[in-house]
Design a protein around this motif. Structure first.
Motif, PDB file in Angstrom:
ATOM      1  N   MET A 222      10.083-134.956 -27.247  1.00 63.00           N
ATOM      2  CA  MET A 222       9.647-133.404 -27.273  1.00 63.00           C
ATOM      3  C   MET A 222      10.433-132.804 -28.419  1.00 63.00           C
ATOM      4  SD  MET A 222      11.858-132.630 -23.832  1.00 63.00           S
ATOM      5  CE  MET A 222      11.350-134.010 -23.017  1.00 63.00           C
TER       6      MET A 222
ATOM      7  N   CYS B 254      14.950-132.846 -16.446  1.00 60.68           N
ATOM      8  CA  CYS B 254      14.622-134.136 -17.206  1.00 60.68           C
ATOM      9  C   CYS B 254      16.122-134.618 -17.763  1.00 60.68           C
ATOM     10  CB  CYS B 254      13.720-133.936 -18.439  1.00 60.68           C
ATOM     11  SG  CYS B 254      13.204-135.260 -19.213  1.00 60.68           S
TER      12      CYS B 254
ATOM     13  N   GLY C  76       7.390-141.358 -18.030  1.00 60.66           N
ATOM     14  CA  GLY C  76       6.104-140.768 -18.754  1.00 60.66           C
ATOM     15  C   GLY C  76       5.645-139.622 -18.188  1.00 60.66           C
ATOM     16  N   GLY C  77       5.353-139.216 -16.899  1.00 57.97           N
ATOM     17  CA  GLY C  77       4.541-137.884 -16.575  1.00 57.97           C
ATOM     18  C   GLY C  77       5.539-136.520 -16.971  1.00 57.97           C
TER      19      GLY C  77
ATOM     20  N   ARG D  58       7.872-136.164 -19.222  1.00 60.27           N
ATOM     21  CA  ARG D  58       8.070-136.071 -20.503  1.00 60.27           C
ATOM     22  C   ARG D  58       6.804-135.854 -21.252  1.00 60.27           C
ATOM     23  NH1 ARG D  58      12.971-137.471 -22.467  1.00 60.27           N
ATOM     24  NH2 ARG D  58      14.390-138.562 -21.258  1.00 60.27           N
ATOM     25  N   ARG D  59       5.668-136.241 -20.681  1.00 63.91           N
ATOM     26  CA  ARG D  59       4.170-136.019 -21.278  1.00 63.91           C
ATOM     27  C   ARG D  59       4.019-134.559 -21.246  1.00 63.91           C
ATOM     28  NH1 ARG D  59       2.851-141.234 -19.714  1.00 63.91           N
ATOM     29  NH2 ARG D  59       1.881-140.364 -17.869  1.00 63.91           N
ATOM     30  N   LEU D  60       4.352-134.103 -19.827  1.00 61.64           N
ATOM     31  CA  LEU D  60       4.139-132.539 -19.636  1.00 61.64           C
ATOM     32  C   LEU D  60       4.980-131.795 -20.346  1.00 61.64           C
ATOM     33  CD1 LEU D  60       3.915-132.843 -15.702  1.00 61.64           C
ATOM     34  CD2 LEU D  60       2.086-132.025 -17.324  1.00 61.64           C
TER      35      LEU D  60
ATOM     36  N   GLY E  13       6.251-132.496 -23.423  1.00 60.18           N
ATOM     37  CA  GLY E  13       5.762-132.289 -24.711  1.00 60.18           C
ATOM     38  C   GLY E  13       4.570-131.398 -25.043  1.00 60.18           C
ATOM     39  N   LEU E  14       3.555-131.618 -23.969  1.00 58.58           N
ATOM     40  CA  LEU E  14       2.360-130.740 -23.924  1.00 58.58           C
ATOM     41  C   LEU E  14       2.897-129.106 -23.749  1.00 58.58           C
ATOM     42  CD1 LEU E  14      -0.732-130.431 -24.077  1.00 58.58           C
ATOM     43  CD2 LEU E  14      -0.525-130.915 -21.758  1.00 58.58           C
TER      44      LEU E  14
END
Length: 330
Positions: free
Chosen positions: A1, A249, A259-260, A262-264, A266-267
């Motif tokens: 991120m 985080c 996963g979930g 960190r992806r959220l 980043g998005l």
């Protein structure tokens, strides 16, 4: 991120300005010590945090250079907001409310109002508060015989208003069945501010609004630039949520924050950056802005807010699971 650069979290801190901003790491250490030392004094929490925000040198961050501010991009303003949110939610919210009102002067005010209010705000370190609610009709406006309006009534949930120097305020005008929005000093005669149970309360007793105070007169059709204000408010709130999710985080072990979450994050950060760019472009369009374009920004901001809220929920859930695992292992 996307994270702030090392060696100082904010690239704009080295930008020449009216006064040199202090590194936020040093600032927060000192502020926390000062707050702890003065916690027993008969002082409102918002007053202590407002002093902290003034000491940070961040009040003029979003004000364009032509009005004496630092004029950084909105992505950097939002990055600052996320960092504040990671450290302290109250300070982050005061920062967000302040810069929303400055942007409102740019969006809703006339050229004369911008040229009068924004340089003075920078020069005098005004902290701005908000008493705007598009659904609330308990605060009423009626015409004054010499021009302008008189305000009568009250408003709840005006966060930070009791510590502000200037306020944006809205009131319902029954004859036109419309809302007016005005900017006025918080010490205007007849305006009382309270902080009951941590929530701001305003009471107006025949408060005079002069014609030059009115940013948005009642009875006029809504404009695309007025719609931008709502989008910016939602974008600021989304970034407070992203800061909270980033805090969660960072507090989790690397093997847990997978996963979930960190992806959220980043998005959410990518959507926030796109929203900031789109907002700046819409702001620069001046009177050429269309409802289609402002509606597209509102949709993008809504997506950002949804992802940010989901990230907060996932972060809190992961924190709870990790805490229960630690409790079971001891």
């Amino acid at each position: 991120m996307k994270r702030p650069p090392q060696g100082g979290r904010f690239s704009f801190l080295s930008t020449p300005a009216r006064h040199t901003p202090r590194p936020l790491t040093d600032f927060f250490d000192e502020v926390c010590m000062n707050l702890a030392a003065t916690a027993s004094l008969p002082d409102l929490p918002s007053a202590r945090w407002s002093r902290a925000l003034r000491a940070s040198g961040l009040l003029d961050l979003s004000v364009p250079r032509e009005y004496g501010g630092r004029g950084v991009g909105w992505e950097e303003v939002l990055q600052t907001l996320r960092d504040l949110s990671e450290r302290d939610g109250t300070l982050a919210r005061l920062f967000a409310v302040h810069h929303l009102q400055l942007a409102s002067v740019l969006l809703l005010g006339s050229r004369e109002q911008r040229e009068r209010l924004l340089p003075l705000s920078v020069e005098r370190d005004w902290l701005w508060g908000e008493a705007v609610d598009h659904q609330e009709r308990r605060l009423l406006a009626r015409e004054h015989r010499r021009g302008g309006f008189l305000l009568q009534g009250g408003r709840h949930d005006c966060f930070g208003a009791e510590a502000a120097d200037w306020l944006l305020i809205s009131a319902w005008h029954a004859p036109s069945e419309g809302l007016l929005i005005a900017a006025l000093p918080a010490n205007r005669d007849g305006l009382d501010r309270f902080e009951p149970n941590g929530g701001g309360l305003l009471r107006c007793h025949e408060v005079r609004l002069h014609p030059e105070d009115i940013l948005l007169p009642p009875g006029l059709p809504w404009t695309p630039r007025a719609q931008l204000r709502g989008s910016l408010a939602a974008l600021l709130q989304a970034n407070i949520a992203l800061g909270l999710a980033m805090q969660a985080c960072d507090a989790l072990p690397a093997r847990v924050a997978v996963g979930g979450l960190r992806r959220l994050l980043g998005l959410g950060l990518r959507l926030s950056e796109q929203s900031a760019v789109a907002f700046e472009a819409a702001l620069a369009a001046e009177n050429g802005l269309t409802f289609t374009r402002s509606a597209a920004l509102a949709t993008l901001v809504a997506e950002t807010a949804a992802v940010a809220q989901q990230a907060v929920e996932v972060g809190l859930r992961e924190e709870g699971v990790h805490a229960r695992l630690l409790a079971g292992a001891t």
